[in-house]
Design an enzyme around this catalytic site. Structure first.
Site, PDB file in Angstrom:
ATOM      1  N   ASP A 206       0.809  -1.165   0.030  1.00 27.65           N
ATOM      2  CA  ASP A 206      -0.048   0.076   0.001  1.00 27.65           C
ATOM      3  C   ASP A 206       0.828   1.267   0.195  1.00 27.65           C
ATOM      4  OD1 ASP A 206      -2.945   0.825   0.641  1.00 27.65           O
ATOM      5  OD2 ASP A 206      -1.493   2.309   1.510  1.00 27.65           O
ATOM      6  N   ASN A 214      -2.572  13.110  -4.463  1.00 28.13           N
ATOM      7  CA  ASN A 214      -3.634  13.579  -5.412  1.00 28.13           C
ATOM      8  C   ASN A 214      -3.924  15.063  -4.902  1.00 28.13           C
ATOM      9  OD1 ASN A 214      -3.759  11.375  -6.815  1.00 28.13           O
ATOM     10  ND2 ASN A 214      -5.231  10.153  -5.590  1.00 28.13           N
ATOM     11  N   HIS A 219      -4.729  14.392  -9.825  1.00 29.93           N
ATOM     12  CA  HIS A 219      -4.811  13.125  -9.981  1.00 29.93           C
ATOM     13  C   HIS A 219      -3.965  12.803 -11.197  1.00 29.93           C
ATOM     14  CE1 HIS A 219      -7.953  11.785  -7.348  1.00 29.93           C
ATOM     15  NE2 HIS A 219      -8.574  12.913  -7.368  1.00 29.93           N
ATOM     16  N   ASP A 223      -1.581   9.360 -10.865  1.00 34.37           N
ATOM     17  CA  ASP A 223      -1.693   8.433 -11.992  1.00 34.37           C
ATOM     18  C   ASP A 223      -0.061   8.066 -12.319  1.00 34.37           C
ATOM     19  OD1 ASP A 223      -4.401   8.331 -11.635  1.00 34.37           O
ATOM     20  OD2 ASP A 223      -4.795   9.178 -13.707  1.00 34.37           O
ATOM     21  N   GLU A 249      -4.646   2.498  -4.309  1.00 28.77           N
ATOM     22  CA  GLU A 249      -3.157   2.520  -4.209  1.00 28.77           C
ATOM     23  C   GLU A 249      -2.689   1.118  -3.662  1.00 28.77           C
ATOM     24  OE1 GLU A 249      -4.346   4.972  -0.704  1.00 28.77           O
ATOM     25  OE2 GLU A 249      -5.120   4.439  -2.910  1.00 28.77           O
TER      26      GLU A 249
END
Length: 333
Positions: A206, A214, A219, A223, A249
């Site tokens: 994680d 973000n 975003h 990405d 994630e």
């Protein structure tokens, strides 16, 4: 016909045989990059596949010098391969240092002075880029460029077949497997481990404080961080290891024939690779750490039970300060 020409034809025939035996996407791509270094006077070959948006070149396979260094993703028009993607045309560059399209990458791990790049085109759509580079200026002749084109054309049908099969179980953003694939594949690997007596381990990973990325950068940058993380995991693992994006994630790495001790070594390698170099996304430079839980199958539990143990270990890593590896109990060493 010269001896060299005969050898080139034999190399292409051998590649064709390898690509028509139903092998998976990664193996097909690697067969092509291996063949490229047999046919052409370069020391590094790569295939980058186009992502689901058609706007980015992702890591596919690499052979030769620097194949284990972190991969830098390119957008349409970015770098020579990005130019090839944008225009759908090949490129043969005599000296990259005098070509304004070339993008220098710090920490790349291999030198580039000249290169050839060919689009992989299926039914009028570019699905990837094959590139071969050399540390020498003017290493590639016009004949080499034609060989690269022939290699690309021969490779497209089997690569596209494997690519379409993969897309059905692939996360569009990262090209890792998607969550629908996780339970069925984990069960399949358990059955294989039961028959062989081999160990089976999983990592639950994680990304730490990813929401901040973000919120801070947007975003689009988030990405790119996710895609870069996937590339770094792949550079730190084996081709038989299966990377799944579980959601958001969170990622799961399935590692066949891997003991708890071996899994811990791999997990630590991933943890270091994730954060060792900042991820560049436009003007942003993001250092991304990861918390990892390690669990090894006890030869009795279900896929869900194994995943839950890895999940619990990952949360323990989070609570312990993040950017660390924690082993779940009750696994087999």
């Amino acid at each position: 016909m010269s001896h060299d020409a005969i050898q080139d034809i034999l190399a292409l025939l051998q590649l064709t045989e390898r690509l028509t035996d139903g092998r998976g996407l990664e193996e097909a791509l690697r067969a092509v990059t291996d063949a490229a270094l047999t046919l052409l006077p370069g020391d590094h070959a790569s295939i980058r596949l186009v992502d689901g948006s058609g706007m980015q070149l992702l890591s596919g396979a690499r052979s030769g010098t620097g194949r284990d260094t972190p991969v830098v993703r390119l957008e349409v028009g970015e770098g020579i391969s990005g130019w090839v993607l944008a225009h759908g045309k090949p490129a043969r560059v005599v000296d990259v240092h005098t070509d304004p399209r070339f993008k220098s990458v710090p920490g790349q791990g291999f030198a580039i002075s000249s290169m050839v790049a060919e689009p992989l085109v299926s039914e009028g759509t570019t699905i990837g880029i094959l590139s071969v580079s050399s540390p020498e200026v003017n290493a590639f002749s016009a004949t080499d460029e034609l060989l690269a084109r022939l290699l690309a054309n021969c490779s497209v049908p089997p690569i596209q077949r494997a690519r379409l099969e993969r897309l059905a179980v692939t996360d569009d953003l990262t090209l890792a497997y998607n969550s629908r694939y996780l339970a069925s594949r984990l069960l399949e690997e358990m059955e294989r481990a039961r028959r062989s007596g081999d160990a089976l381990s999983v990592l639950l990973m994680d990304l730490d404080h990813f929401k901040r990325v973000n919120d801070t950068y947007g975003h689009a940058v988030g990405d790119r961080v996710l895609r870069a993380f996937v590339d770094r995991v792949r550079s730190a693992t084996r081709r038989v290891d299966l990377l799944v994006r579980r959601g958001g994630e969170e990622f799961v790495l399935i590692m066949p024939a891997t003991t708890a001790k071996e899994a811990g070594i791999i997990a630590e390698r991933i943890r270091v690779h994730a954060a060792e170099l900042p991820i560049e996304a436009g003007d942003a430079k993001v250092t991304q750490t990861v918390s990892i839980g390690v669990a090894t199958w006890d030869a009795r539990e279900s896929p869900d039970a194994l995943e839950k143990r890895a999940d619990a270990a990952m949360y323990e890593a989070k609570e312990g300060g993040r950017d660390r590896v924690v082993h779940a109990g009750d696994g087999r060493a």
